[in-house]
Design an enzyme around this catalytic site. Structure first.
Site, PDB file in Angstrom:
ATOM      1  N   GLU A  30     -10.313  -2.922  19.898  1.00 26.61           N
ATOM      2  CA  GLU A  30     -11.457  -2.404  19.124  1.00 26.61           C
ATOM      3  C   GLU A  30     -11.197  -2.593  17.637  1.00 26.61           C
ATOM      4  O   GLU A  30     -10.056  -2.564  17.193  1.00 26.61           O
ATOM      5  CB  GLU A  30     -11.694  -0.932  19.451  1.00 26.61           C
ATOM      6  N   PHE A  31     -12.291  -2.790  16.888  1.00 20.72           N
ATOM      7  CA  PHE A  31     -12.183  -2.887  15.421  1.00 20.72           C
ATOM      8  C   PHE A  31     -13.196  -1.918  14.802  1.00 20.72           C
ATOM      9  O   PHE A  31     -13.976  -2.283  13.923  1.00 20.72           O
ATOM     10  CB  PHE A  31     -12.441  -4.325  14.957  1.00 20.72           C
TER      11      PHE A  31
ATOM     12  N   CYS B 216      -4.980   5.142  12.385  1.00 21.35           N
ATOM     13  CA  CYS B 216      -4.720   3.763  12.812  1.00 21.35           C
ATOM     14  C   CYS B 216      -3.702   3.035  11.940  1.00 21.35           C
ATOM     15  O   CYS B 216      -2.693   2.540  12.444  1.00 21.35           O
ATOM     16  CB  CYS B 216      -6.033   2.994  12.851  1.00 21.35           C
TER      17      CYS B 216
ATOM     18  N   LYS C  52       0.065   4.312  12.029  1.00 20.88           N
ATOM     19  CA  LYS C  52       0.618   4.143  13.390  1.00 20.88           C
ATOM     20  C   LYS C  52       0.812   2.660  13.706  1.00 20.88           C
ATOM     21  O   LYS C  52       1.851   2.251  14.229  1.00 20.88           O
ATOM     22  CB  LYS C  52      -0.372   4.782  14.377  1.00 20.88           C
TER      23      LYS C  52
ATOM     24  N   VAL D  40     -12.903   6.152  20.041  1.00 18.52           N
ATOM     25  CA  VAL D  40     -13.102   4.766  20.487  1.00 18.52           C
ATOM     26  C   VAL D  40     -13.866   4.740  21.812  1.00 18.52           C
ATOM     27  O   VAL D  40     -14.859   4.025  21.976  1.00 18.52           O
ATOM     28  CB  VAL D  40     -11.748   4.035  20.647  1.00 18.52           C
TER      29      VAL D  40
ATOM     30  N   LEU E 184     -10.491  -3.471  -1.723  1.00 19.46           N
ATOM     31  CA  LEU E 184      -9.846  -3.662  -3.023  1.00 19.46           C
ATOM     32  C   LEU E 184      -9.933  -2.389  -3.864  1.00 19.46           C
ATOM     33  O   LEU E 184      -9.765  -2.447  -5.065  1.00 19.46           O
ATOM     34  CB  LEU E 184     -10.510  -4.822  -3.780  1.00 19.46           C
TER      35      LEU E 184
ATOM     36  N   GLU F  39     -13.716   4.525  11.660  1.00 18.24           N
ATOM     37  CA  GLU F  39     -14.265   5.881  11.755  1.00 18.24           C
ATOM     38  C   GLU F  39     -15.339   6.045  10.701  1.00 18.24           C
ATOM     39  O   GLU F  39     -15.217   5.528   9.593  1.00 18.24           O
ATOM     40  CB  GLU F  39     -13.165   6.922  11.532  1.00 18.24           C
TER      41      GLU F  39
ATOM     42  N   LYS G 239      -4.948  -7.340  16.866  1.00 21.24           N
ATOM     43  CA  LYS G 239      -5.259  -5.980  16.404  1.00 21.24           C
ATOM     44  C   LYS G 239      -4.207  -5.479  15.411  1.00 21.24           C
ATOM     45  O   LYS G 239      -4.537  -5.001  14.318  1.00 21.24           O
ATOM     46  CB  LYS G 239      -5.348  -5.050  17.616  1.00 21.24           C
TER      47      LYS G 239
END
Ligand code: UGA
Length: 422
Positions: free
Chosen positions: A146-147, A255, A258, A12, A245, A150, A199
């Site tokens: 943050e969005f 992410c 967690k 990030v 989908l 990876e 988030k």
């Protein structure tokens, strides 16, 4: 042009630092890991992320980015981004100690009237804790989650669906928005707590959605329907949409697991449980186990000493990240069943939790195999001609958990083929 420090140059932080430098700011990336900082100074990215190294080198040449292990180098900066990890603790909650330690180290160097911007994914009320810790009313604590996906992080930085800025005062909100002024995106101004929740709610909603998709695929498969067609038709409804989908062996990565766990434990701690979060976690564990059941369907109930090959160990394609990878969970379950496992992944060559050897080629991975299981949706797997490799197998069985292969092609090559959802 603003003077910016980014604390923590993991995936990030590094993406943010390189992205902000590219927008025309003067950036210093700070990290306690001296080895990482040395690599970065030489233009080498410590992580596998599309285009990141290329952009890093460009910004180093332009002298718009530099790297340091010294927190003192933040003292001339107007904006300081916190991009530290918040790993999961054993009770499911997120550990904010790296963020808090960084703020303690920064305290002596914070410039009056500067903005301390939290980009790490932090539990509700972390901004408030930091405000209490720094005890300087001239410094604004801003929540700017943050969005970044990876494998797509830089593209997401430059073309976000939205930029969320939460703060207690309008001046700080506007100053942080200005840092992104050359990005064409809607900016959502809010308070710190709402920004923190946006988030968790976004990641948790996507995880819940995927759990539903995976259970639907299992249901459709059982009843003799075709999940791909069902999901395609559902996605045509604009209120549902086509993204997220695709059924798989479960959702993973650093992410979703967690964040779902932290959100769940935060809701439970205030006696306001969000039941769907628990259901999504249980459903995800079932998705891993379903792959093992499919293997039994093809090879019989006793998998002891069966030669099984897995293709893909990363938690999704285009990354070398295996943390909380569903592929790794499936491998662990198969090892418990006593199988002889071989694995191949185009970029992953070692997994901490797995003692097994990872093969260097597709050919070596399938030698004498009784069953091939595709667990990560790497493009190169879908390009393979099954006829060219089928002779290497002892038994021709395949499970395509990501639905990336051409079923007919594999069946024509003599394989018993199980997809996901049909
Ligand atoms: C996720 C979010 O998508 C980002 O917006 C967020 O910023 C990031 O977490 C974060 O919190 O830092 P990421 O973990 O990189 O990004 O991965 P995703 O692309 O969201 O995929 C998550 C998991 O869902 C993967 O295991 C993937 O294979 C799976 N998935 C995704 C499916 O099984 N089916 C799909 O249709 C989409």
């Amino acid at each position: 042009m603003a003077k910016i420090a980014v604390i923590g140059v993991g995936y990030v932080g590094l993406t943010t630092a390189v992205g902000l430098a590219n927008l025309g700011h003067e950036v210093v990336g700070i990290d306690v890991d001296a080895e990482k900082i040395n690599k970065l100074k030489n233009g080498t990215s410590p992580i596998f992320e599309k285009d990141l190294e290329k952009f890093l080198k460009i910004e180093i040449d332009k002298k718009s980015i530099k790297f340091s292990t010294n927190y003192e180098d933040t003292k001339t900066c107007d904006s300081i981004f916190l991009c530290l990890p918040t790993p999961q603790l054993s009770d499911g909650s997120a550990d904010i100690s790296y963020v808090i330690d960084a703020v303690k180290k920064l305290k002596d160097y914070l410039k009056p009237n500067s903005n301390l911007i939290i980009k790490s994914t932090v539990p509700v009320n972390t901004a408030k804790k930091i405000i209490d810790l720094i005890q300087d009313n001239s410094i604004s604590v801003v929540s700017n989650p943050e969005f970044l996906r990876e494998g797509n992080a830089l593209a997401d930085f430059f073309k976000p669906d939205r930029i969320v800025i939460g703060a207690q005062n309008q001046k700080a909100k506007e100053e942080v928005a200005k840092l992104y002024s050359s990005i064409d995106s809607e900016i959502i101004f809010t308070d710190n707590i709402s920004a923190e929740i946006i988030k968790y709610a976004s990641n948790s909603y996507l995880a819940i959605r995927l759990s539903f998709v995976n259970e639907l695929a299992a249901y459709a498969e059982n009843i003799g329907a075709d999940a791909t067609q069902i999901l395609n038709a559902m996605g045509k409804d604009k209120r549902i949409g086509q993204h997220f989908l695709k059924p798989g062996p479960g959702w993973g990565g650093m992410c979703f697991p967690k964040d779902v766990n932290e959100f769940k434990s935060s809701a439970e701690n205030m006696d306001q449980p969000i039941e769907l979060l628990n259901a999504a976690l249980l459903s995800n564990a079932k998705a891993h186990a379903r792959i093992v059941n499919k293997a039994k369907k093809l090879l019989g109930n006793n998998l002891d000493n069966k030669n099984i090959t897995v293709w893909g160990l990363a938690f999704k394609a285009n990354t070398d990240d295996t943390r909380f990878s569903p592929a790794v969970s499936v491998v662990q379950l198969l090892i418990k069943e006593g199988c002889n496992l071989k694995a191949f992944d185009p970029v992953v060559k070692k997994v901490e939790e797995l003692s097994m050897k990872i093969e260097n080629s597709i050919e070596a991975s399938i030698e004498n195999s009784d069953l091939l299981i595709v667990l990560t949706e790497w493009d190169e797997f879908s390009k393979i001609n099954p006829k060219s490799i089928s002779a290497k197998f002892r038994q021709k069985n395949i499970i395509d958990s990501r639905n990336i292969l051409d079923k007919k092609l594999w069946q024509d090559a003599g394989f018993n083929f199980l997809g996901n959802g049909s």
